[in-house]
Design an enzyme around this catalytic site. Structure first.
Site, mmCIF file in Angstrom:
data_model
loop_
_atom_site.group_PDB
_atom_site.id
_atom_site.type_symbol
_atom_site.label_atom_id
_atom_site.label_comp_id
_atom_site.label_asym_id
_atom_site.label_seq_id
_atom_site.Cartn_x
_atom_site.Cartn_y
_atom_site.Cartn_z
ATOM 1 C CB SER A 64 -0.958 -0.047 1.189
ATOM 2 O OG SER A 64 -1.995 0.882 1.054
ATOM 3 C CD GLU A 101 -5.631 -4.822 -3.384
ATOM 4 O OE1 GLU A 101 -5.265 -3.659 -3.118
ATOM 5 O OE2 GLU A 101 -4.858 -5.782 -3.439
ATOM 6 C CG HIS A 136 -5.432 -2.733 0.383
ATOM 7 N ND1 HIS A 136 -4.832 -2.278 -0.770
ATOM 8 C CD2 HIS A 136 -4.843 -2.049 1.401
ATOM 9 C CE1 HIS A 136 -3.932 -1.368 -0.459
ATOM 10 N NE2 HIS A 136 -3.908 -1.227 0.842
#
Length: 299
Positions: free
Chosen positions: A141, A235, A265
């Site tokens: 991320s 996602e 995610h």
């Protein structure tokens, strides 16, 4: 029959979403660290100046090769603790040492604090005798964003590149132009456009989101090391991952892109309860081990 990923979704939905930074940070540490790390992995803290970090190493692992890891959390949450199980597991599987970094968080410490901390961690590894080819850099991320920002900064200063980069569900575009931010909104249990907008605002603190230093999708990526990109199909940031893989390939960087069906995610954080999480980590570990195979530590 309820699947593993459906059970994980129920876990996320069991409590209301936190509403402030303190609650968000506590909630992320709680939910991401719900399963313990492998019990045969040794963890030891280290301070890089005022920057907290943590080594991990499993028995029999090669201490001469290392993964430098940056956790996710939108630059505003996440910690060494939240990602300890994931980082320890991939290091064990790859047979290498890891160094997880607790970089400074926004909004208290907006851009470029995290990048400065990442570069400090790189310099620390170099000072410990690790040659660039013995180091891989990775993150999920925002940690994927930070990985790319660090690599670009190293290239711009003329430093040798690490052996490899590993990106999990990377946030590559803070302008949030990806179509999947909307098309995947109904199936993503963790991230939404509004949520990302708040994170970006806190991290940028007025800095232009179109700047390649914070949105590596728009950066000159030439010369970066071989890169593995892993992302789930469920996602909202799917386009961020696909886009950065495309951009890396267009820049002649060797890149592999994996899209895991139904995965969410950063799903590998919960590998203890997801077979696809374990499989994803195993694939990443095999790839990292191969990229680091020629790495040599110089003392």
């Amino acid at each position: 029959m309820t699947s593993e990923i459906d059970e994980l979704r129920k876990l996320f939905a069991a409590q209301p979403r936190p509403t402030n930074w303190t609650e968000r940070r506590a909630r992320m540490d709680e939910i991401c660290a719900i399963d313990p790390p492998p019990d045969d992995v040794a963890f030891s803290p280290v301070d890089i100046g005022s920057l907290p970090a943590e080594w991990s190493q499993a028995p029999g692992s090669d201490a001469a090769r290392v993964l430098l890891y940056f956790h996710g959390g939108g630059y505003c949450s996440g910690s060494i603790r939240s990602h300890r199980a994931m980082v320890g597991a991939v290091g064990k599987l790859a047979g290498i040492r890891t160094l997880a970094v607790g970089y400074r968080l926004a909004p208290e410490h907006p851009y470029p604090a995290a990048r400065d901390d990442a570069l400090a961690a790189w310099r620390f590894l170099r000072s410990q005798g690790y040659a660039p080819q013995s180091i891989a850099i990775g993150g999920d991320s925002a940690g994927g964003n930070l990985t790319l920002a660090t690599l670009v900064a190293l290239r711009e200063t003329g430093e040798a590149m690490p052996a490899a980069a590993w990106l999990v569900s990377p946030w590559s575009d803070l302008t949030m132009s990806g179509a999947t931010l909307d098309s995947k909104a109904a199936v993503d249990p963790l991230i939404s456009r509004d949520y990302l907008a708040g994170l970006a605002e806190a991290f940028l603190a007025g800095h232009d989101a179109r700047d390649a230093a914070v949105s590596p999708l728009f950066a000159d990526l030439a010369g970066l090391p071989p890169t593995l990109v892993q992302v789930g199909s469920s996602e909202v940031m799917l386009d961020d991952a696909v886009g950065i893989a495309r951009a890396l390939g267009a820049a002649e960087v060797p890149v592999a892109l994996e899209i895991w069906p139904r995965m969410i995610h950063a799903w590998m954080v919960w590998s203890a309860r997801l077979a696809d999480g374990r499989a994803g980590l195993d694939r990443a570990a095999t790839w990292l081990r191969g990229q680091l195979a020629r790495g040599i530590r110089t003392d």
